[in-house]
Structures are given as C-alpha cells and as structure tokens.
Design an enzyme around this catalytic site. Structure first.
Site, short mmCIF file in Angstrom:
data_model
loop_
_atom_site.label_atom_id
_atom_site.label_comp_id
_atom_site.label_asym_id
_atom_site.label_seq_id
_atom_site.Cartn_x
_atom_site.Cartn_y
_atom_site.Cartn_z
N ALA A 126 13.97 -6.36 -16.99
CA ALA A 126 12.39 -6.75 -16.61
C ALA A 126 12.61 -7.49 -15.41
CB ALA A 126 12.36 -7.81 -17.71
N GLU A 129 6.50 -7.05 -11.68
CA GLU A 129 5.41 -7.68 -12.19
C GLU A 129 4.17 -7.17 -11.47
OE1 GLU A 129 5.95 -11.71 -11.21
OE2 GLU A 129 7.96 -11.95 -12.28
N THR A 160 10.58 -0.35 -18.76
CA THR A 160 11.16 0.70 -19.55
C THR A 160 11.91 0.41 -20.71
OG1 THR A 160 10.93 2.26 -17.83
CG2 THR A 160 12.39 2.94 -19.59
N GLN A 281 10.39 38.88 -1.32
CA GLN A 281 11.13 37.99 -0.53
C GLN A 281 10.38 36.65 -0.50
OE1 GLN A 281 10.83 38.53 3.99
NE2 GLN A 281 12.86 38.68 3.95
N GLN A 340 4.25 26.96 -8.76
CA GLN A 340 3.67 28.18 -7.87
C GLN A 340 4.26 29.65 -8.35
OE1 GLN A 340 1.26 27.38 -5.72
NE2 GLN A 340 1.03 29.48 -5.04
N ILE A 341 5.62 29.55 -8.40
CA ILE A 341 6.15 30.72 -8.85
C ILE A 341 5.72 31.25 -10.33
CG2 ILE A 341 8.51 31.98 -9.52
CD1 ILE A 341 9.84 30.19 -7.32
N GLU A 367 12.52 2.54 -9.50
CA GLU A 367 13.66 1.93 -8.77
C GLU A 367 13.79 2.09 -7.29
OE1 GLU A 367 17.62 3.48 -10.40
OE2 GLU A 367 16.61 4.00 -12.38
#
Length: 385
Positions: A126, A129, A160, A281, A340-341, A367
């Site tokens: 914790a 803030e 968390t 490609q 995208q692929i 973090e």
C-alpha cells in the site's frame, strides 16, 4: 516452451516445468472467463500454494521456497505466459513481502510466514495515493506517534490484492514537513480496526487481479509493527521496487511469448493469396520483431536478476529501470502487432490476443511509469559521468 537445456540448471528447468504444467492445466483454460468477470480465482491460487506459489520469495528458514532473483524471474515468465492478472497478483504479493525481507524484524518475518503458509494468504503493498503515484514522496497518509503506538489516517489507491489480502505493507509519513525523510513503513494485519477496503477498480486489462482503495481511519498500530526505523520508509519502498524490476521484464516476456505463440500458429493456418500468411514477408518481419523482443526482454530481466543475486544493487537499480522500460514498451508493440497479424480476429474477444493487448498496457504504468524509469536512468547516468 523453448529448450533451455545448457542455459538453465537442472533445478531451474524442473521449476519452470512444474509451474508451466500447473498453469497450463489450472489457469490457461479459465483465464478468459476470469478476465470477463473480473474475479480473482482464490481456489486456484490455493491449489497453487501446494507447489509453493504463495512462498516463492519467502526464505527457506521461514518455510518458503526461497527462490533467487533469477529463479523468480524464470517462474514469473511462466505465470504471465498463462495470465498476466494471475501474475500481477503474485507479483504484488511479492512486493508486500520484500520490505520485510529488506528491513523487517525476525518477529515480523515469522508472523508474515505464518499468515502466508498457514492461511495460504496474500499480501498487499500500500504505497500509491490519489496524489502520490509517480511522486511517492508526496505521501499524505499520516502516522502520528502516541507513546509506543502510531495512529494512521489516510487513503491508498490502486492497491493490488487489497480485496483478499491478509496482511498489508503500509507507507505513511510521521512528519509531512520532512518530505521523503518522514515516510515510514508498517506491517498491518487485515483485521486491524480502522482499516477498510474500498471500491474494486473496473480495469481495462489484467482483470483477474483485484485492485482497490484502502482507507485508514484512526488505525492504531504498535511500534513493533514499524518496518525499520522512522523515516526509512521511502528508501525501503524504492529498494522494494528496484528488486521487482527483474520480475517486470520477465513478466513482460511471458505475455509477449503468449502473443507470439498464438500468432505463429494463426499465421501457419491462415491463407491469403494462395499461401499461409507466414509466407508473406510483411508478416514474417512482424513475427521476427516479436520474437526478438521476447528474447531480449527475457535476457535483460535475467541480467538484472543476476545483479541482484550478486548483491550489486546499485547497478541493478539502473539496469532494472532500463529492463522495465524496454521490456514493457516492447511488449506493447508486440501485442499491437499480434492484433494486426490476426486482423479482425485479433480485435475480437473470441481470440486471446485481444486480452493480451489490454493486459500489456498496464505493464507500462505500474511499479513506476516508463517515463519515471527514464528519469531514473538519466539520474544514474548523470552521477556516473
């Protein structure tokens, strides 16, 4: 998984396989459901406690697994390969533990171990803030000393594990006029009067990890619950985050690896213009960049872990910021390319890369934002040169 024989020790390979097999069976099939419903799978976590997921960093003398920083990085890649939210839960649990390992008393460590091992409990860190995120030195939560006790008042956010945590590491200031030199750390049990867990954040990604406000109203803790000396809390918090950066890079590598695996499989099956798209490609270039990002993130995370294990914490702080910054930026690009692929399918919730894309974004924020990481790196360079 790629074959790392000759790179890892036999024990590390066995650890990696043990965790991978558990996650493939108990987490991967249900991760989309947990994400949809924004629930943390407590029963699955308790199953994971049977193989030590609750005590990976807890030293062996307290009954834990006692992993090195490198071992932990190897483990966290597998966890986040399965589900970034599950990984965030274990990562935050580790953050709650690290201050006690850095500066806690023997009694505090034993109490923590009892909660984690006997209750199969979770911890929470914790620190953040509403007005003290990247600027942790602006902490407004107060700890007023009264004899041999402290009365804590304030509010934390984006905490968390708070919803399920049995023990919290709390940072509060004993004197706002002292700035960071007034911040002090405390270990606090969940059932302490005056501690209230607030709203559950409805997050974009990593939704199987729970994130809440925590409010302290005239919460009384004893002097024995203070971690280290008064005014040392900021240093403890920064050391905690520095030691977590190897895990951040490894976790990013795990999510990126999952995206890469889904995309390679899809690209080998999906055909356009008379051939699988993996033969085009443009797609090959994106897959090659994704694979390079995953491997580079893994290796820089391992390098930071080795620095930590060697006790070179000063260099680990700088390179850790580099690793977190690089690996999480690379992850965001990897998951963007994955969508995208896969095209329209990548944008659909029916396919897993949509979730990975949402999960990836948080890595650039928590973090210490990646902008703050660059400030840390620049400050280190200024001192060096």
């Amino acid at each position: 998984m790629i074959d790392l024989t000759g790179i890892l020790t036999e024990d590390q390979i066995a650890l990696r396989q043990l965790i991978h097999d558990f996650l493939a069976k108990e987490v991967v099939p249900y991760a989309a459901e947990w994400d949809r419903d924004a629930i943390f799978p407590m029963e699955t976590y308790k199953k994971g406690c049977e193989i030590g997921l609750n005590a990976l960093e807890l030293p062996a003398e307290y009954g834990g697994v006692g992993l090195s920083a490198l071992d932990l990085a190897i483990a966290m890649e597998e966890v986040c390969w399965a589900d970034a939210g599950f990984g965030a839960t274990l990562g935050a649990h580790g953050l709650g533990m690290k201050p006690l390992l850095i500066a806690g008393s023997e009694a505090q460590r034993k109490h923590f171990a009892e909660i984690v091992l006997d209750k199969k409990g979770l911890s929470a860190f914790a620190l953040t803030e509403p007005n003290a995120g990247s600027d942790a030195g602006a902490t407004a939560t107060t700890a007023r000393r009264v004899g041999n006790e402290y009365v804590i008042n304030g509010r934390k956010c984006f905490c968390t594990n708070a919803e399920y945590a049995d023990i919290f590491t709390v940072f509060a200031t004993v004197d706002k006029s002292l700035g960071i030199k007034g911040i002090t750390a405390f270990t606090v049990d969940r059932d302490t009067p005056g501690l209230t867990v607030g709203k559950h954040e409805d997050k974009m990604g990593q939704r199987s990890s729970v994130t809440n406000d925590v409010v302290f109203e005239d919460m009384v803790v004893s002097e024995s619950q203070r971690i280290g000396d008064e005014g040392k809390g900021f240093k403890i918090a920064m050391q905690t985050l520095d030691r977590g950066r190897a895990g951040a890079a490894a976790s990013a590598a795990g999510v990126g690896r999952a995206a890469l695996e889904h995309c390679v499989k899809y690209a080998k099956e999906r055909c356009t213009m008379g051939k699988p798209i993996i033969e085009h490609q443009a797609v090959q270039i994106m897959l090659a960049d994704m694979a390079t990002a995953v491997e580079t993130s893994r290796q820089i995370g391992w390098y930071v872990a080795r620095l930590i294990d060697a006790g070179n914490l000063k260099e680990a702080a700088k390179v850790g910021a580099m690793s977190k910054c690089y690996a999480t930026d690379a992850l965001m690009k990897t998951c963007t390319d994955a969508v995208q692929i896969m095209g329209g399918y990548g944008y659909s919730k029916e396919y897993p890369v949509e979730k990975l894309f949402r999960d990836a974004k948080l890595f650039q924020i928590f973090e210490g934002t990646n902008q703050i990481q660059r400030t840390v790196i620049a400050s280190a360079l200024k001192r060096e040169y």
